[in-house]
Design a protein around this motif. Structure first.
Motif, PDB file in Angstrom:
ATOM      1  N   GLU A  19      49.899  20.032   5.000  1.00 11.40           N
ATOM      2  CA  GLU A  19      48.556  20.805   4.665  1.00 11.40           C
ATOM      3  C   GLU A  19      47.114  20.670   5.449  1.00 11.40           C
ATOM      4  OE1 GLU A  19      48.121  23.409   0.531  1.00 11.40           O
ATOM      5  OE2 GLU A  19      46.483  21.814   0.541  1.00 11.40           O
ATOM      6  N   PHE A  20      46.768  19.099   4.401  1.00  8.76           N
ATOM      7  CA  PHE A  20      45.316  18.962   5.930  1.00  8.76           C
ATOM      8  C   PHE A  20      45.330  18.770   7.217  1.00  8.76           C
ATOM      9  CE2 PHE A  20      42.525  15.795   7.081  1.00  8.76           C
ATOM     10  CZ  PHE A  20      41.341  16.109   7.027  1.00  8.76           C
ATOM     11  N   THR A  21      46.501  18.873   7.821  1.00 13.92           N
ATOM     12  CA  THR A  21      46.157  18.744   9.058  1.00 13.92           C
ATOM     13  C   THR A  21      46.352  19.934  10.278  1.00 13.92           C
ATOM     14  OG1 THR A  21      48.614  18.042   9.328  1.00 13.92           O
ATOM     15  CG2 THR A  21      47.248  16.599  10.220  1.00 13.92           C
ATOM     16  N   SER A  22      47.481  20.906   9.060  1.00 11.15           N
ATOM     17  CA  SER A  22      46.969  21.781   9.476  1.00 11.15           C
ATOM     18  C   SER A  22      46.093  23.090   9.339  1.00 11.15           C
ATOM     19  CB  SER A  22      48.341  22.907   8.688  1.00 11.15           C
ATOM     20  OG  SER A  22      48.171  23.138   7.314  1.00 11.15           O
ATOM     21  N   MET A  23      45.598  22.821   8.218  1.00 13.67           N
ATOM     22  CA  MET A  23      44.117  23.337   7.716  1.00 13.67           C
ATOM     23  C   MET A  23      42.889  22.527   8.903  1.00 13.67           C
ATOM     24  SD  MET A  23      43.964  23.221   3.573  1.00 13.67           S
ATOM     25  CE  MET A  23      42.066  23.628   3.061  1.00 13.67           C
ATOM     26  N   THR A  24      43.174  21.356   9.266  1.00 10.74           N
ATOM     27  CA  THR A  24      41.984  20.296   9.876  1.00 10.74           C
ATOM     28  C   THR A  24      42.802  19.765  11.230  1.00 10.74           C
ATOM     29  OG1 THR A  24      41.765  19.739   7.583  1.00 10.74           O
ATOM     30  CG2 THR A  24      40.604  18.664  10.101  1.00 10.74           C
ATOM     31  N   PRO A  25      42.614  20.750  12.440  1.00 12.38           N
ATOM     32  CA  PRO A  25      43.676  20.007  13.180  1.00 12.38           C
ATOM     33  C   PRO A  25      42.863  19.330  14.438  1.00 12.38           C
ATOM     34  CG  PRO A  25      43.299  22.176  13.446  1.00 12.38           C
ATOM     35  CD  PRO A  25      42.483  22.726  12.348  1.00 12.38           C
ATOM     36  N   ASP A  26      41.698  19.566  14.576  1.00 14.36           N
ATOM     37  CA  ASP A  26      40.328  18.661  14.586  1.00 14.36           C
ATOM     38  C   ASP A  26      40.465  17.263  14.237  1.00 14.36           C
ATOM     39  OD1 ASP A  26      38.544  16.970  16.437  1.00 14.36           O
ATOM     40  OD2 ASP A  26      36.905  18.495  15.486  1.00 14.36           O
ATOM     41  N   THR A  27      41.209  15.999  14.948  1.00 11.57           N
ATOM     42  CA  THR A  27      41.621  14.734  14.079  1.00 11.57           C
ATOM     43  C   THR A  27      39.644  13.962  14.122  1.00 11.57           C
ATOM     44  OG1 THR A  27      42.028  14.251  16.435  1.00 11.57           O
ATOM     45  CG2 THR A  27      43.758  14.832  14.960  1.00 11.57           C
ATOM     46  N   SER A  28      39.493  14.372  15.254  1.00 14.27           N
ATOM     47  CA  SER A  28      37.878  13.887  14.616  1.00 14.27           C
ATOM     48  C   SER A  28      37.708  14.030  13.458  1.00 14.27           C
ATOM     49  CB  SER A  28      36.991  14.685  16.745  1.00 14.27           C
ATOM     50  OG  SER A  28      36.358  15.749  16.083  1.00 14.27           O
ATOM     51  N   SER A  29      37.573  15.669  12.940  1.00 15.05           N
ATOM     52  CA  SER A  29      37.703  15.195  11.205  1.00 15.05           C
ATOM     53  C   SER A  29      37.666  15.031  10.080  1.00 15.05           C
ATOM     54  CB  SER A  29      37.205  17.160  11.810  1.00 15.05           C
ATOM     55  OG  SER A  29      36.650  17.872  12.511  1.00 15.05           O
ATOM     56  N   TRP A  30      38.614  14.041  10.722  1.00 19.64           N
ATOM     57  CA  TRP A  30      39.326  13.208   9.561  1.00 19.64           C
ATOM     58  C   TRP A  30      38.677  11.902   9.189  1.00 19.64           C
ATOM     59  CZ3 TRP A  30      44.983  13.271  11.539  1.00 19.64           C
ATOM     60  CH2 TRP A  30      45.949  14.637  12.322  1.00 19.64           C
ATOM     61  N   THR A  31      36.989  12.600   8.505  1.00 25.88           N
ATOM     62  CA  THR A  31      36.257  11.382   8.073  1.00 25.88           C
ATOM     63  C   THR A  31      35.522  12.266   6.598  1.00 25.88           C
ATOM     64  OG1 THR A  31      34.540  11.804   9.402  1.00 25.88           O
ATOM     65  CG2 THR A  31      35.989  10.520  10.244  1.00 25.88           C
ATOM     66  N   PHE A  32      35.116  11.270   5.686  1.00 22.69           N
ATOM     67  CA  PHE A  32      34.906  11.542   4.904  1.00 22.69           C
ATOM     68  C   PHE A  32      33.417  12.084   5.250  1.00 22.69           C
ATOM     69  CE2 PHE A  32      36.770   8.144   2.662  1.00 22.69           C
ATOM     70  CZ  PHE A  32      37.889   9.321   2.437  1.00 22.69           C
ATOM     71  N   GLU A  33      32.784  11.759   6.511  1.00 22.04           N
ATOM     72  CA  GLU A  33      31.337  11.911   6.688  1.00 22.04           C
ATOM     73  C   GLU A  33      31.387  13.571   7.067  1.00 22.04           C
ATOM     74  OE1 GLU A  33      31.558   7.479   5.888  1.00 22.04           O
ATOM     75  OE2 GLU A  33      32.703   9.214   7.399  1.00 22.04           O
ATOM     76  N   LYS A  34      32.798  13.624   7.821  1.00 26.83           N
ATOM     77  CA  LYS A  34      32.295  15.219   8.977  1.00 26.83           C
ATOM     78  C   LYS A  34      32.411  15.957   8.027  1.00 26.83           C
ATOM     79  CE  LYS A  34      32.066  13.892  12.691  1.00 26.83           C
ATOM     80  NZ  LYS A  34      33.327  13.799  13.799  1.00 26.83           N
ATOM     81  N   LEU A  35      33.851  15.822   6.793  1.00 22.65           N
ATOM     82  CA  LEU A  35      33.591  16.974   5.769  1.00 22.65           C
ATOM     83  C   LEU A  35      33.144  17.047   4.522  1.00 22.65           C
ATOM     84  CD1 LEU A  35      38.003  16.205   5.879  1.00 22.65           C
ATOM     85  CD2 LEU A  35      36.523  18.284   7.240  1.00 22.65           C
ATOM     86  N   ASN A  36      31.861  16.476   4.390  1.00 16.35           N
ATOM     87  CA  ASN A  36      30.734  16.222   3.733  1.00 16.35           C
ATOM     88  C   ASN A  36      30.646  17.417   2.868  1.00 16.35           C
ATOM     89  OD1 ASN A  36      29.945  14.575   1.842  1.00 16.35           O
ATOM     90  ND2 ASN A  36      27.609  14.790   2.421  1.00 16.35           N
ATOM     91  N   LYS A  37      30.829  18.431   3.746  1.00 15.66           N
ATOM     92  CA  LYS A  37      30.156  19.822   3.428  1.00 15.66           C
ATOM     93  C   LYS A  37      31.096  20.705   3.017  1.00 15.66           C
ATOM     94  CE  LYS A  37      25.630  19.386   5.739  1.00 15.66           C
ATOM     95  NZ  LYS A  37      24.373  19.765   6.594  1.00 15.66           N
ATOM     96  N   ASN A  38      33.128  20.624   3.708  1.00 19.30           N
ATOM     97  CA  ASN A  38      33.341  21.244   2.748  1.00 19.30           C
ATOM     98  C   ASN A  38      35.026  20.760   1.895  1.00 19.30           C
ATOM     99  OD1 ASN A  38      36.370  22.681   3.389  1.00 19.30           O
ATOM    100  ND2 ASN A  38      35.836  22.935   5.178  1.00 19.30           N
ATOM    101  N   GLU A  39      33.602  21.090   0.866  1.00 19.58           N
ATOM    102  CA  GLU A  39      34.558  20.581  -0.237  1.00 19.58           C
ATOM    103  C   GLU A  39      36.409  20.368  -0.549  1.00 19.58           C
ATOM    104  OE1 GLU A  39      34.581  20.686  -5.130  1.00 19.58           O
ATOM    105  OE2 GLU A  39      32.661  22.084  -4.692  1.00 19.58           O
ATOM    106  N   SER A  40      36.988  21.647  -0.667  1.00 25.58           N
ATOM    107  CA  SER A  40      38.076  21.886  -0.591  1.00 25.58           C
ATOM    108  C   SER A  40      38.822  20.790   0.693  1.00 25.58           C
ATOM    109  CB  SER A  40      38.527  23.170   0.302  1.00 25.58           C
ATOM    110  OG  SER A  40      38.424  24.174  -1.050  1.00 25.58           O
ATOM    111  N   ARG A  41      38.847  20.660   2.252  1.00 23.88           N
ATOM    112  CA  ARG A  41      39.279  19.569   2.903  1.00 23.88           C
ATOM    113  C   ARG A  41      38.369  18.479   2.588  1.00 23.88           C
ATOM    114  NH1 ARG A  41      38.641  22.678   8.757  1.00 23.88           N
ATOM    115  NH2 ARG A  41      39.498  24.901   7.608  1.00 23.88           N
ATOM    116  N   LEU A  42      37.420  18.268   1.834  1.00 24.85           N
ATOM    117  CA  LEU A  42      36.883  16.720   1.638  1.00 24.85           C
ATOM    118  C   LEU A  42      38.111  16.262   0.541  1.00 24.85           C
ATOM    119  CD1 LEU A  42      35.278  13.785   1.423  1.00 24.85           C
ATOM    120  CD2 LEU A  42      33.689  15.579  -0.242  1.00 24.85           C
ATOM    121  N   VAL A  43      38.480  16.842  -0.335  1.00 27.42           N
ATOM    122  CA  VAL A  43      39.381  16.731  -2.088  1.00 27.42           C
ATOM    123  C   VAL A  43      40.333  16.237  -0.926  1.00 27.42           C
ATOM    124  CG1 VAL A  43      40.065  17.336  -4.121  1.00 27.42           C
ATOM    125  CG2 VAL A  43      37.524  18.075  -3.410  1.00 27.42           C
TER     126      VAL A  43
END
Length: 204
Positions: A19-43
């Motif tokens: 589910e996460f990888t389909s929502m976030t296909p950009d692998t460079s975003s798979w960090t807590f820092e990059k997702l800090n402002k997107n609560e759904s993906r961060l959780v």
């Protein structure tokens, strides 16, 4: 509304990763820092972090979750384990193969690299199935002239059963087939308390 499971197994990890990888296909975003402002993906990433640490410690790297997630999907953890861990699973696989019309005699004992191939192939298959099952996701309402294709695709999707597939993938990740209460993971593995689907709703 869909809710997060309160009983967690290895297939929960796979489902959350896909589910996460389909929502976030950009692998460079798979960090807590990059997702800090997107609560759904961060959780979701925090959930995955906890479950990777629990189920596949062989490939867990908190500083490089991209590596850990890709290693889970590729089955890299399998070769890092003793083949005896999979004795029971190999017997289950033998039973299926023996019923096959393509059956040929087994020449050697099962090896972990062969299990890795089967696992990786079925992960790819599950990804494709998920695309079919989620084909109509996001449709809140639809007018009469466009309803036919929606009903047709739904009727086909509802006939797809993934229980055997999920059982196999789960046993590869966790041969002990354990089930953990969410509350236990919150206390011992820093699993997020939030229900990710409630977070989605609140941030819609």
């Amino acid at each position: 509304m869909k809710t997060d499971p309160v009983e967690i197994t290895a297939i929960t990890l796979i489902d959350k990763v896909l589910e996460f990888t389909s929502m976030t296909p950009d692998t460079s975003s798979w960090t807590f820092e990059k997702l800090n402002k997107n609560e759904s993906r961060l959780v979701r990433l925090r959930q995955i972090d906890s479950l990777l640490k629990l189920f596949v410690p062989e490939i867990y790297n908190k500083k490089d979750l991209k590596f850990s997630i890709e290693s889970l999907l590729d089955g890299k953890f399998i070769r890092l384990r003793k083949e005896t861990m999979y004795s029971s699973l190999f017997r289950k696989m033998d039973k299926i193969i023996l019923k096959s019309k393509h059956f040929t005699e087994q020449q050697n004992e099962w090896r972990n690299d062969e299990l890795e191939f089967n696992y990786r192939n079925l992960i790819d298959y599950k990804i494709k199935i998920n695309k079919v099952l989620n084909f109509n996701n996001g449709i809140m309402e639809i007018s009469y002239p466009y309803l036919y294709s929606y009903e047709m695709t739904n009727s086909i999707s509802h006939k797809i059963k993934t229980e055997n597939l999920d059982a196999f993938l789960s046993l590869v990740i966790d041969p002990a087939n354990e089930c953990f209460a969410k509350e236990k993971l919150i206390q011992e593995y820093d699993y997020p308390k939030e229900d990710v689907y409630e977070v989605d709703f609140e941030n819609w």
